[in-house]
Scaffold this motif. Sequence first.
Motif, PDB file in Angstrom:
ATOM      1  N   HIS A  98      -5.915 -44.493  19.074  1.00 38.76           N
ATOM      2  CA  HIS A  98      -7.184 -43.891  19.484  1.00 38.76           C
ATOM      3  C   HIS A  98      -8.334 -44.448  18.652  1.00 38.76           C
ATOM      4  O   HIS A  98      -9.379 -44.820  19.179  1.00 38.76           O
ATOM      5  CB  HIS A  98      -7.114 -42.370  19.353  1.00 38.76           C
ATOM      6  N   GLU A  99      -8.135 -44.501  17.349  1.00 43.96           N
ATOM      7  CA  GLU A  99      -9.184 -44.997  16.456  1.00 43.96           C
ATOM      8  C   GLU A  99      -9.484 -46.462  16.716  1.00 43.96           C
ATOM      9  O   GLU A  99     -10.633 -46.883  16.715  1.00 43.96           O
ATOM     10  CB  GLU A  99      -8.769 -44.782  14.996  1.00 43.96           C
ATOM     11  N   ARG A 100      -8.436 -47.246  16.958  1.00 39.71           N
ATOM     12  CA  ARG A 100      -8.623 -48.682  17.243  1.00 39.71           C
ATOM     13  C   ARG A 100      -9.477 -48.866  18.493  1.00 39.71           C
ATOM     14  O   ARG A 100     -10.393 -49.687  18.511  1.00 39.71           O
ATOM     15  CB  ARG A 100      -7.247 -49.343  17.407  1.00 39.71           C
ATOM     16  N   ALA A 101      -9.180 -48.130  19.540  1.00 47.43           N
ATOM     17  CA  ALA A 101      -9.960 -48.240  20.770  1.00 47.43           C
ATOM     18  C   ALA A 101     -11.415 -47.833  20.514  1.00 47.43           C
ATOM     19  O   ALA A 101     -12.344 -48.438  21.050  1.00 47.43           O
ATOM     20  CB  ALA A 101      -9.347 -47.380  21.867  1.00 47.43           C
ATOM     21  N   HIS A 102     -11.609 -46.836  19.670  1.00 49.88           N
ATOM     22  CA  HIS A 102     -12.940 -46.327  19.361  1.00 49.88           C
ATOM     23  C   HIS A 102     -13.782 -47.343  18.581  1.00 49.88           C
ATOM     24  O   HIS A 102     -14.985 -47.460  18.800  1.00 49.88           O
ATOM     25  CB  HIS A 102     -12.814 -45.017  18.573  1.00 49.88           C
TER      26      HIS A 102
END
Length: 180
Positions: A98-102
């Motif tokens: 999730h953080e990577r996509a963000h």
Amino acid sequence: MPDTAPPSSTENLILLLTQHQEQLFRYIFSLVPVEADARDILQETSLALFRKFEQYDATRPFMPWAYRFAYLQVQKHREKAARSPLLFSEDVMDLLAHERAHIEPQLDERLRLLDGCLGKLTPHDKELVTSRYALRQGAEEMMQRFGLSRRTLFRNLEMLRQRLHDCVTRQMQTEGLAEA
């Protein structure tokens, strides 16, 4: 008369994968600790994308669709290697994904700025950085090639990493991209 037939579905997929391969690899590598595993997962992801490409809606961005496949392939890899003590828990992996996509846009900007900063290095310094990080040459090989002691090699690499970090940070501030 030149052939003006529209590209086939396979050709479209090849174009998209070629354009986004590094980005997809970076996403996968952020979720698994071993580069070789990430490369294997990238191959499996490419096959899965090929098998399901007819379902892709070309009016929507490709990368979020591809990331879902990559995430599933990472999950399959985790199931196969469930006994490995190096694996993240499922909650941690979900959080990382999730953080990577963000933060993907910021990472892309940092890479763009890093390219510019690499261009400011002397040819010798750029060759040192490229040998170690792009070509992944070992210390022994680099010590011989550049005629440096181990201590000098690692001191030079550390100084170059710091200079590149500082350059990217300054560029981000100059362009108003500084992180909070």
